[in-house]
Design an enzyme around this catalytic site. Structure first.
Site, PDB file in Angstrom:
ATOM      1  CG  HIS A 111       3.724 -72.366 -22.128  1.00  0.00           C
ATOM      2  ND1 HIS A 111       4.766 -71.581 -22.945  1.00  0.00           N
ATOM      3  CD2 HIS A 111       2.794 -72.429 -22.977  1.00  0.00           C
ATOM      4  CE1 HIS A 111       4.122 -71.275 -24.009  1.00  0.00           C
ATOM      5  NE2 HIS A 111       3.104 -71.897 -24.177  1.00  0.00           N
ATOM      6  CE  LYS A 141      15.042 -65.333 -14.036  1.00  0.00           C
ATOM      7  NZ  LYS A 141      14.834 -65.869 -15.352  1.00  0.00           N
ATOM      8  NE  ARG A 142       4.748 -62.461 -11.451  1.00  0.00           N
ATOM      9  CZ  ARG A 142       3.278 -62.629 -11.639  1.00  0.00           C
ATOM     10  NH1 ARG A 142       2.757 -62.275 -12.747  1.00  0.00           N
ATOM     11  NH2 ARG A 142       2.749 -63.051 -10.694  1.00  0.00           N
ATOM     12  CE  LYS A 189       9.845 -67.594 -12.995  1.00  0.00           C
ATOM     13  NZ  LYS A 189      10.197 -67.821 -14.155  1.00  0.00           N
ATOM     14  CB  THR A 200      11.662 -65.825 -23.383  1.00  0.00           C
ATOM     15  OG1 THR A 200      10.636 -65.322 -22.001  1.00  0.00           O
ATOM     16  CG2 THR A 200      11.000 -67.020 -23.924  1.00  0.00           C
ATOM     17  CE  LYS A 258      12.025 -61.383 -23.721  1.00  0.00           C
ATOM     18  NZ  LYS A 258      11.042 -61.392 -23.032  1.00  0.00           N
TER      19      LYS A 258
HETATM   20  C1  26W Z   1      -3.137 -71.434 -13.733  1.00  0.00           C
HETATM   21  C2  26W Z   1      -1.978 -70.278 -13.441  1.00  0.00           C
HETATM   22  C3  26W Z   1      -1.018 -70.635 -14.325  1.00  0.00           C
HETATM   23  C4  26W Z   1      -0.989 -69.504 -15.260  1.00  0.00           C
HETATM   24  C5  26W Z   1       0.154 -69.190 -16.144  1.00  0.00           C
HETATM   25  C6  26W Z   1      -0.436 -71.580 -14.559  1.00  0.00           C
HETATM   26  C7  26W Z   1       0.763 -71.560 -15.382  1.00  0.00           C
HETATM   27  C8  26W Z   1       1.055 -70.324 -16.364  1.00  0.00           C
HETATM   28  C9  26W Z   1       2.180 -70.405 -17.267  1.00  0.00           C
HETATM   29  C10 26W Z   1       1.987 -71.627 -18.011  1.00  0.00           C
HETATM   30  C11 26W Z   1       3.227 -70.036 -16.593  1.00  0.00           C
HETATM   31  C12 26W Z   1       4.227 -69.532 -17.662  1.00  0.00           C
HETATM   32  O1  26W Z   1       4.450 -68.399 -18.006  1.00  0.00           O
HETATM   33  N1  26W Z   1       5.131 -70.364 -18.050  1.00  0.00           N
HETATM   34  C13 26W Z   1       6.410 -69.992 -18.431  1.00  0.00           C
HETATM   35  O2  26W Z   1       6.498 -69.883 -20.037  1.00  0.00           O
HETATM   36  C14 26W Z   1       7.495 -69.479 -20.843  1.00  0.00           C
HETATM   37  C15 26W Z   1       7.136 -69.415 -22.214  1.00  0.00           C
HETATM   38  O3  26W Z   1       7.166 -70.777 -22.757  1.00  0.00           O
HETATM   39  C16 26W Z   1       8.651 -70.305 -20.399  1.00  0.00           C
HETATM   40  O4  26W Z   1       9.871 -69.567 -21.007  1.00  0.00           O
HETATM   41  C17 26W Z   1       9.036 -70.358 -18.882  1.00  0.00           C
HETATM   42  O5  26W Z   1       9.922 -71.137 -18.468  1.00  0.00           O
HETATM   43  C18 26W Z   1       7.576 -70.801 -18.134  1.00  0.00           C
HETATM   44  O6  26W Z   1       7.592 -70.732 -16.843  1.00  0.00           O
END
Ligand code: 26W
Length: 749
Positions: free
Chosen positions: A290, A478-479, A484, A586, A590
């Site tokens: 992701h 968004k975050r 971003k 995503t 929406k």
């Molecule tokens: C280790 C800390 C950490 C925690 C969460 C690293 C990475 C993450 C996630 C992988 C980050 C995340 O939410 N990625 C998002 O995933 C969405 C669903 O696929 C995508 O639509 C977003 O573009 C992507 O940033």
């Protein structure tokens, strides 16, 4: 590891076909369903995109009658609550379970024991070595099951969330009179599932997070294997067919320990040899990546890993050894390549490498992201395992994100094209002819306005700002993260403000810029960005020269429920990440589904939205992913050229630190440093000029409401590809090899 569910009441009613009748029935008692709903806490067991995607997947799995379940953690505290005090983010704990949670069913009889620490003793039994785990810390994992109700089909799947529990007293300590030690033990055990880690793009190598990962992975696998044996028998014969009946998908690398844990169970508990166990494991597991941000790729210090999970470490060592041997055969002498691909290297365990090696499928979440994975980030792995790599473009459940959160628009759509789109989202394209139907346009525009009124009520309650429902609502939610580029939007607003100050009669349509989103508590730049937006709101909203033509508002505590209120009211959707950085996005989908026009870079799924809706219905700008990657690789960009070459840029950058904003000079120093001190790592200033041009195009389109409304309707019509029904069908066919299991044939409504 995350499921960002939001509220379930009205969604479950919708899927059961009971929403309208409940609404009517409650009215007789003077109760408004919408108001009643707000009593339910938002289950915020996720950070953002990744966790919300998992929740949308569950809805589509059940609605497509697929036998697919979720496995996660029952965090006692979900993502923190955000308050804004004097413009700054303040975090408060999310005590979502304080009044109980009606949807969960505790299943203590299904509890399993997860083992941490200790040491491993090897014994030879017959001719084979066996490994015995001793002196470990046992943690009881108790499942809480939530029903996942499919839309009008009779399917109810399960989301199983695990909670760490200790017996009330550790009797061995208590009997020795060590009361405090017993209580401390209970506290330590239960600490495992106390809190969701709030970082969503930066790994903090905390041992408790690794503990959480193994905890829910081990509990989940033990329960899957137990169920499997009960259903298909306990013989070796039956277990060798495990992968024919079970598919396990890991959502990013957070559950990657499923690979060595399944190996452990098959070998140590079921008597498999290495080769047999490996064959079953790889065929069972598949992996979605992701993110390509290097700081978000999980790696764990070897020592920490080994101490907490000694047996799992041994297995990972063996996986690594066998993998490196194969690499050596393929690439003799190429040490550098092998070191870059190894699972264990530089004293770390590299979880993405483990995930690729131990699974049969690796997918990205949008076409462009999957290509970048193959060509850049994982090119070595793609050369070695070309058959594993594939793409599955993300989606969102159009039932929650259109039918449930925008009931008026949804009724209008059904009136025009019938209700089949609820179960067959591809039918939404039948709306295309309505894009130029003035009566439909008018009705859709009225609905947008009413949705703005509902949002305006919320905003005035929570921020005191009065939203002008006749203004263009431009939304960036968004975050908060550098990539971003909320900062780019803020700078553009500053420039627009400067232009109004220079020319108080500037011809612009009235606009409200709405921001929302949480910053990770330790991410200073993101927190400064929130303060910057709030500072701009203070200045601009109170400046009489502006005459309310632009307004800025930061809505606190962005959540699923808040998104459900904001998105149906939005005219312009801001999706302006540095190209190549946003894996998919995503939220973008929406907004599109609810008739917003997108202003975006060619990043993530924006590229596919552009392909679907056509260039006349979307506003794009900025560097391409290729250009960005080329700059990163070969250099050639100098931020000073932008700073000195464009007076608008120089002015807004200087305004960050020259007192213009009425704060201390250092208030926005991190943001200034991001731009000028890192050679504009995220190309914010490089893209500034083309972003301002794009915003001007928005302004011009919006002035002609006939054009604008047709764009809006086209966006709804061509959003059909972005339903998770399509995404899940692709996963089911290409990766999991699962088919619908019809529990009730025929639809009832
Ligand atoms: C280790 C800390 C950490 C925690 C969460 C690293 C990475 C993450 C996630 C992988 C980050 C995340 O939410 N990625 C998002 O995933 C969405 C669903 O696929 C995508 O639509 C977003 O573009 C992507 O940033």
């Amino acid at each position: 590891m995350e499921f960002l569910l939001g509220r379930l009441l009205s969604n479950n009613l919708l899927n059961l076909g009971l929403k309208d009748i409940c609404e009517e029935g409650l009215k007789d008692f003077g109760i408004d369903l919408g108001e009643l709903e707000t009593v339910e806490p938002d289950a915020g067991l996720g950070n953002g995109g990744l966790g919300r995607l998992a929740a949308c997947f569950l809805d589509s799995l059940a609605s497509l009658q697929m036998p697919g379940h979720g496995c996660g953690i029952r965090y006692r505290h979900g993502l923190f609550e955000q308050k804004i005090v004097n413009g700054y983010q303040v975090e408060l704990p999310d005590n979502w379970l304080q009044d109980g949670y009606v949807w969960e069913v505790r299943k203590p009889e299904r509890a399993v024991i997860v083992k941490f620490g200790g040491n491993i003793r090897m014994e030879i039994k017959g001719k084979n070595p066996v490994f015995i785990h001793e002196n470990y810390e046992p943690v009881r994992a108790v499942p809480y099951d939530l029903p996942v109700v499919g839309y009008n089909c009779g399917t109810v799947n399960t989301l199983r969330l695990w909670s760490a529990e200790a017996d009330d007293f550790d009797f061995s300590s208590f009997s020795k009179g060590d009361y405090l030690k017993a209580v401390e033990h209970k506290y330590n055990v239960e600490n495992t599932t106390q809190v969701l880690y709030p970082e969503d793009s930066h790994l903090e190598g905390k041992i408790l997070r690794l503990k959480q990962q193994y905890f829910f992975v081990s509990a989940g696998l033990l329960s899957i294997v137990r169920r499997y044996k009960k259903t298909f028998g306990t013989t070796m014969e039956a277990l060798k067919k495990f992968h024919e009946r079970i598919a396990i998908h890991i959502n990013d690398t957070h559950p990657a320990l499923a690979i060595p844990e399944l190996m452990r169970i098959l070998m140590d508990e079921e008597g498999f040899g290495w080769e047999e166990a490996w064959d079953v494991t790889v065929k069972t597991i598949s992996y979605t990546n992701h993110t390509i941000l290097p700081e978000a790729l999980e790696k764990w210090p070897m020592d920490l890993f080994k101490g907490l999970l000694p047996r799992i470490y041994m297995i990972v060592e063996e996986i690594n050894e066998r993998f490196c041997k194969k690499l050596w055969e393929q690439y003799p002498g190429q040490w550098e390549r092998i070191r870059h691909m190894a699972i264990l290297s530089d004293n770390y365990v590299h979880m993405a490498h483990l995930s690729v090696v131990g699974s049969h499928s690796v997918n990205g979440v949008a076409k462009i992201h999957s290509e970048i994975l193959k060509k850049e980030v994982m090119s070595n792995f793609n050369q070695f395992y070309p058959h594993k790599f594939n793409n599955k473009t993300n989606g969102v459940t159009h039932r929650r994100w259109l039918a449930n959160c925008n009931p008026s628009l949804s009724a209008l759509i059904t009136e025009a094209i019938g209700p089949s789109w609820l179960t067959h989202p591809e039918d939404l394209t039948a709306l295309e002819p309505y894009a130029n139907d003035s009566s439909f346009q008018e009705k859709a525009a009225k609905i947008k306005r009413r949705n703005k009124e509902a949002l305006a009520n919320h905003i005035s309650d929570y921020t005191g700002v009065n939203l002008d429902v006749d203004s263009l609502l431009d939304v960036h939610v968004k975050r908060i993260h550098a990539y971003k580029r909320q900062v780019l939007n803020a700078l553009q607003i500053m420039d627009m403000y400067n232009r109004i100050r220079d020319n108080p009669n500037l011809d612009i349509v009235p606009r409200t810029f709405l921001f929302a989103g949480k910053a990770a508590p330790g991410y200073h730049l993101a927190k400064q960005t929130i303060k910057l937006v709030n500072t701009l709101a203070d200045i601009i909203n109170n400046d009489p020269i502006v005459k309310d033509r632009i307004k800025v508002v930061f809505v606190p505590n962005y959540s699923v429920s808040l998104a459900e209120l904001i998105i149906p009211a939005t005219n312009v959707s801001e999706q302006i990440s540095t190209a190549s950085k946003e894996a998919s996005g995503t939220g973008n989908m929406k907004f599109m589904m609810n008739g917003a026009v997108t202003i975006c870079t060619m990043d993530g799924a924006n590229v596919e939205m552009y392909e679907e809706v056509g260039e006349e219905n979307i506003i794009t700008f900025g560097l391409s992913a290729e250009q960005v990657i080329r700059y990163y690789t070969f250099g050639g960009y100098n931020v000073m050229d932008e700073y000195h070459g464009d007076q608008r840029i120089k002015t807004v950058v200087d305004q960050l630190v020259n007192g213009f904003l009425g704060t201390g000079y250092n208030e926005f120093s991190d943001i200034h440093h991001l731009l000028m001190g890192t050679n504009d790592e995220y190309f914010i200033l490089k893209d500034f000029s083309s972003y301002v041009d794009a915003q001007n195009r928005i302004n011009d389109f919006y002035k002609d409401q006939t054009i604008w409304r047709s764009m809006a309707v086209n966006n709804i019509a061509f959003s059909s590809r972005f339903s998770t029904d399509r995404t899940i069908s692709e996963y089911a066919i290409d990766i999991w090899k699962i088919k619908p299991l019809v529990v009730r044939s025929g639809r009832r409504f």
